[in-house]
Design an enzyme around this catalytic site. Structure first.
Site, PDB file in Angstrom:
ATOM      1  N   ASN A  91      35.624  25.136  36.788  1.00  0.00           N
ATOM      2  CA  ASN A  91      35.762  26.285  37.684  1.00  0.00           C
ATOM      3  C   ASN A  91      34.811  27.395  37.191  1.00  0.00           C
ATOM      4  OD1 ASN A  91      36.656  28.782  38.696  1.00  0.00           O
ATOM      5  ND2 ASN A  91      38.681  27.937  39.139  1.00  0.00           N
ATOM      6  N   LYS A 129      36.285  30.863  36.447  1.00  0.00           N
ATOM      7  CA  LYS A 129      36.940  30.965  35.134  1.00  0.00           C
ATOM      8  C   LYS A 129      35.879  31.143  34.042  1.00  0.00           C
ATOM      9  CE  LYS A 129      40.998  27.880  35.704  1.00  0.00           C
ATOM     10  NZ  LYS A 129      41.626  26.666  35.109  1.00  0.00           N
ATOM     11  N   ASP A 140      44.861  26.074  31.725  1.00  0.00           N
ATOM     12  CA  ASP A 140      45.573  25.640  32.919  1.00  0.00           C
ATOM     13  C   ASP A 140      46.341  26.847  33.426  1.00  0.00           C
ATOM     14  OD1 ASP A 140      45.866  23.381  34.668  1.00  0.00           O
ATOM     15  OD2 ASP A 140      48.011  23.514  34.260  1.00  0.00           O
ATOM     16  N   GLY A 200      40.472  31.763  44.400  1.00  0.00           N
ATOM     17  CA  GLY A 200      41.857  31.308  44.522  1.00  0.00           C
ATOM     18  C   GLY A 200      42.739  32.265  45.304  1.00  0.00           C
ATOM     19  N   TYR A 201      43.842  32.671  44.693  1.00  0.00           N
ATOM     20  CA  TYR A 201      44.822  33.537  45.355  1.00  0.00           C
ATOM     21  C   TYR A 201      44.497  35.017  45.172  1.00  0.00           C
ATOM     22  CZ  TYR A 201      47.474  29.171  45.564  1.00  0.00           C
ATOM     23  OH  TYR A 201      47.865  27.867  45.811  1.00  0.00           O
ATOM     24  N   ASP A 202      43.337  35.347  44.628  1.00  0.00           N
ATOM     25  CA  ASP A 202      42.995  36.758  44.391  1.00  0.00           C
ATOM     26  C   ASP A 202      43.085  37.631  45.648  1.00  0.00           C
ATOM     27  OD1 ASP A 202      42.662  36.492  41.674  1.00  0.00           O
ATOM     28  OD2 ASP A 202      40.484  36.330  41.737  1.00  0.00           O
ATOM     29  N   LYS A 214      40.039  43.245  37.009  1.00  0.00           N
ATOM     30  CA  LYS A 214      40.723  41.960  36.778  1.00  0.00           C
ATOM     31  C   LYS A 214      40.589  41.520  35.322  1.00  0.00           C
ATOM     32  CE  LYS A 214      41.248  37.196  38.258  1.00  0.00           C
ATOM     33  NZ  LYS A 214      40.693  36.009  38.902  1.00  0.00           N
ATOM     34  N   HIS A 250      46.051  37.580  33.713  1.00  0.00           N
ATOM     35  CA  HIS A 250      46.642  36.513  32.904  1.00  0.00           C
ATOM     36  C   HIS A 250      45.589  35.882  31.986  1.00  0.00           C
ATOM     37  CE1 HIS A 250      44.843  35.236  36.560  1.00  0.00           C
ATOM     38  NE2 HIS A 250      45.108  33.953  36.443  1.00  0.00           N
TER      39      HIS A 250
HETATM   40  P1  ITT Z   1      39.741  23.549  35.798  1.00  0.00           P
HETATM   41  O1  ITT Z   1      40.980  22.694  35.778  1.00  0.00           O
HETATM   42  O2  ITT Z   1      38.480  22.752  35.821  1.00  0.00           O
HETATM   43  O3  ITT Z   1      39.743  24.602  34.725  1.00  0.00           O
HETATM   44  P2  ITT Z   1      40.843  24.538  38.299  1.00  0.00           P
HETATM   45  O4  ITT Z   1      40.395  25.587  39.262  1.00  0.00           O
HETATM   46  O5  ITT Z   1      41.223  23.178  38.841  1.00  0.00           O
HETATM   47  O6  ITT Z   1      39.706  24.387  37.184  1.00  0.00           O
HETATM   48  P3  ITT Z   1      43.580  24.846  37.391  1.00  0.00           P
HETATM   49  O7  ITT Z   1      43.886  23.390  37.417  1.00  0.00           O
HETATM   50  O8  ITT Z   1      44.046  25.648  36.197  1.00  0.00           O
HETATM   51  O9  ITT Z   1      42.019  25.128  37.455  1.00  0.00           O
HETATM   52  O10 ITT Z   1      44.144  25.493  38.732  1.00  0.00           O
HETATM   53  C1  ITT Z   1      44.174  26.835  38.838  1.00  0.00           C
HETATM   54  C2  ITT Z   1      44.506  27.232  40.281  1.00  0.00           C
HETATM   55  O11 ITT Z   1      45.424  28.342  40.185  1.00  0.00           O
HETATM   56  C3  ITT Z   1      43.278  27.741  40.982  1.00  0.00           C
HETATM   57  O12 ITT Z   1      42.698  26.750  41.806  1.00  0.00           O
HETATM   58  C4  ITT Z   1      43.826  28.893  41.804  1.00  0.00           C
HETATM   59  O13 ITT Z   1      44.371  28.368  42.989  1.00  0.00           O
HETATM   60  C5  ITT Z   1      44.969  29.423  40.954  1.00  0.00           C
HETATM   61  N1  ITT Z   1      44.491  30.470  40.030  1.00  0.00           N
HETATM   62  C6  ITT Z   1      44.456  30.398  38.662  1.00  0.00           C
HETATM   63  N2  ITT Z   1      43.921  31.512  38.136  1.00  0.00           N
HETATM   64  C7  ITT Z   1      43.603  32.300  39.179  1.00  0.00           C
HETATM   65  C8  ITT Z   1      43.010  33.562  39.285  1.00  0.00           C
HETATM   66  O14 ITT Z   1      42.577  34.229  38.223  1.00  0.00           O
HETATM   67  N3  ITT Z   1      42.837  34.082  40.506  1.00  0.00           N
HETATM   68  C9  ITT Z   1      43.231  33.415  41.594  1.00  0.00           C
HETATM   69  N4  ITT Z   1      43.790  32.203  41.586  1.00  0.00           N
HETATM   70  C10 ITT Z   1      43.975  31.638  40.388  1.00  0.00           C
END
Ligand code: ITT
Length: 196
Positions: A12, A15, A71, A155-157, A177, A182
């Site tokens: 991601n 991230k 995660d 994501g949900y931002d 942010k 988190h």
């Molecule tokens: P990696 O596993 O490769 O790190 P990913 O996006 O699949 O990437 P996750 O499995 O941890 O990561 O899923 C995290 C989900 O949670 C992400 O797709 C968003 O929907 C939500 N999320 C997590 N952190 C967020 C953030 O900072 N802002 C908005 N949504 C977030």
């Protein structure tokens, strides 16, 4: 002194950018692309901790250098913690992540709810820094807005309004942010533990 090199086991890019902007003064954050790791690690576990460890271990086995994985997810109180560990796959359990569909599904699930409180959680698993894996957790609490607002972040931002603010993370942008999220809290805890 040279900054240590830490691999961030994530696919991601949002991230990755957040981690780089928070940790840049202290460590060089290396991406999976830069080390040539192109596998998708299946998140088959039932907890944030175990899924983070799966990702970190897979990359540590490949690279043999200190690495960490995050995660994370959104836990909505009226939905008893959903989507939680399924946040990425909420609207599309078996296919690619569709952030807009996830947000729309969440709005629908909350349409008759008065309690819109929620929190984001990140659990970092760090491997190769000491004999045993290390874990770091961060949370940010807030509320789910009634419509999507803002274009920054991911994501949900566009739906998440952190406590103490009137705007969503997607409106507030990365500077705010990265001070209160988190992920910011978990990354700061990682930094404190490793570099003191
Ligand atoms: P990696 O596993 O490769 O790190 P990913 O996006 O699949 O990437 P996750 O499995 O941890 O990561 O899923 C995290 C989900 O949670 C992400 O797709 C968003 O929907 C939500 N999320 C997590 N952190 C967020 C953030 O900072 N802002 C908005 N949504 C977030």
């Amino acid at each position: 002194m040279d900054r240590p090199i830490w691999i961030f086991a994530t696919n991601n890019n949002h991230k990755l950018e957040e981690a780089r902007s928070i940790l840049a003064p202290f460590a060089q954050i290396v991406s999976l692309k830069e080390i040539g790791f192109f596998e998708e690690v299946e998140e088959t576990a039932n907890t944030f901790h175990e899924n983070a460890l799966l990702k970190a271990n897979a990359v540590f086995d490949f690279a043999g250098k200190p690495c960490f994985a995050d995660d994370s997810g959104l836990c909505v109180n009226a939905l008893l913690g959903a989507p939680g560990i399924f946040s990425a796959r909420y609207a599309n359990p078996t296919g690619p992540t569709d952030h807009l569909a996830n947000n729309q599904k969440l709005l629908k699930a909350l349409q008759n709810e008065t309690d819109r409180t929620a929190y984001f959680i990140t659990v970092i698993a760090a491997v190769g820094f000491s004999e045993e894996p290390l874990y770091f957790k961060g949370e940010v609490h807030g509320k789910i807005a009634h419509t999507l607002k803002g274009v920054q972040g991911f994501g949900y931002d566009p739906l998440f309004v952190p406590d103490g603010y009137e705007q969503t993370f997607a409106e507030l942008g990365e500077t705010v942010k990265n001070q209160i999220s988190h992920r910011a809290h978990a990354l700061q805890a990682l930094k404190q533990a490793i570099l003191h």
